[in-house]
Motif scaffolding. Sequence first.
Motif, PDB file in Angstrom:
ATOM      1  N   ARG A  50     -52.305  55.739  95.207  1.00 21.47           N
ATOM      2  CA  ARG A  50     -53.704  55.699  94.772  1.00 21.47           C
ATOM      3  C   ARG A  50     -53.976  54.458  93.920  1.00 21.47           C
ATOM      4  O   ARG A  50     -53.076  53.919  93.285  1.00 21.47           O
ATOM      5  N   SER A  51     -55.217  54.055  93.885  1.00 21.67           N
ATOM      6  CA  SER A  51     -55.637  52.976  92.989  1.00 21.67           C
ATOM      7  C   SER A  51     -55.766  53.533  91.573  1.00 21.67           C
ATOM      8  O   SER A  51     -55.864  54.749  91.367  1.00 21.67           O
ATOM      9  N   MET A  98     -56.952  57.236  90.173  1.00 18.39           N
ATOM     10  CA  MET A  98     -56.177  58.011  89.203  1.00 18.39           C
ATOM     11  C   MET A  98     -57.048  58.440  88.037  1.00 18.39           C
ATOM     12  O   MET A  98     -56.980  59.599  87.584  1.00 18.39           O
ATOM     13  N   ARG A  99     -57.852  57.536  87.535  1.00 18.41           N
ATOM     14  CA  ARG A  99     -58.738  57.874  86.421  1.00 18.41           C
ATOM     15  C   ARG A  99     -59.719  58.976  86.835  1.00 18.41           C
ATOM     16  O   ARG A  99     -59.976  59.916  86.078  1.00 18.41           O
ATOM     17  N   GLU A 100     -60.261  58.848  88.018  1.00 15.82           N
ATOM     18  CA  GLU A 100     -61.220  59.835  88.511  1.00 15.82           C
ATOM     19  C   GLU A 100     -60.561  61.202  88.668  1.00 15.82           C
ATOM     20  O   GLU A 100     -61.123  62.231  88.283  1.00 15.82           O
ATOM     21  N   HIS A 101     -59.360  61.214  89.231  1.00 20.37           N
ATOM     22  CA  HIS A 101     -58.662  62.479  89.446  1.00 20.37           C
ATOM     23  C   HIS A 101     -58.238  63.126  88.133  1.00 20.37           C
ATOM     24  O   HIS A 101     -58.243  64.357  88.005  1.00 20.37           O
ATOM     25  N   LYS A 102     -57.873  62.303  87.149  1.00 19.89           N
ATOM     26  CA  LYS A 102     -57.524  62.863  85.840  1.00 19.89           C
ATOM     27  C   LYS A 102     -58.748  63.545  85.220  1.00 19.89           C
ATOM     28  O   LYS A 102     -58.652  64.637  84.647  1.00 19.89           O
ATOM     29  N   GLU A 103     -59.890  62.907  85.341  1.00 15.62           N
ATOM     30  CA  GLU A 103     -61.119  63.461  84.782  1.00 15.62           C
ATOM     31  C   GLU A 103     -61.527  64.744  85.493  1.00 15.62           C
ATOM     32  O   GLU A 103     -61.936  65.723  84.857  1.00 15.62           O
ATOM     33  N   GLN A 104     -61.381  64.769  86.812  1.00 14.89           N
ATOM     34  CA  GLN A 104     -61.845  65.911  87.593  1.00 14.89           C
ATOM     35  C   GLN A 104     -60.849  67.067  87.618  1.00 14.89           C
ATOM     36  O   GLN A 104     -61.251  68.235  87.540  1.00 14.89           O
TER      37      GLN A 104
END
Length: 255
Positions: free
Chosen positions: A37-38, A42-48
């Motif tokens: 992943r980019s 990763m940032r988006e998935h951590k948040e979600q």
Amino acid sequence: MKAPEQILCVWHRFDGYPMETLTKAWYSLQPGKEGQRSVAEMREHKEQYGITGNCFDLAIWLLDEFRAEGISAYAVGHDLGSSKAHVAVVAEDEAGSRYFCDLGDQWIQPILVDRQDEGFTEEAQEGFITGGRIQSALDASGRYVEFSYVRRGGKMSTQSFDLTPITMEDLLASADHSQRLIRHPLVEHRLYLPDEVVHWEFDRWTSFVSKNSGLEREVQLHSNEEWAQRISLISGIDFQVALQALNIYFALTVK
């Protein structure tokens, strides 16, 4: 010797970020998604979903954070391209001293790996890993470092790293290979208690906590739903993501 505050400030952004292999299994279910992943993903998935990823995810993410702060940093590792691959990050302070940063193994803080720095020691030190001390040994060239993990009761294990920088091209290729290897579920997580940092671990349907007083095994559970609840409670990973990943890994074990 503790790392400079500039390096520690970035490092501590990852407090509460587990190292886990659940994400790669979950990600394999997403339409059109596979491989590494980019950082944006990763940032988006951590948040979600509360997910972070394996040692490659965390190293790539940490590199991005260091570089955003103008800190020179690069990846190091061993056994790249194999199932035993592991990567970490070396960050340099303004004087050029190197600090080894291993989020993949959930170290408590970075450690100095420069013999010429007056703060370097080969004596076993506390405060870097949970439930024991760490001893660093550099070869004469300063290129290779061996870490000895000295546990309570005298148990010892070792891990060696080539401190030569891994190119971003090679890092991403090795990361992509690792993300496609779906072998067994693992979650490791640092927990910051009032009097110590402990290490919680889920490994193939068992879980335990490493403390300064020793290893404490947790009550065994009997379903993926129960395990997903425990993982979610401890690590913050979304229950449904954890459950989907565990079901994938369980299916692999019964084939």
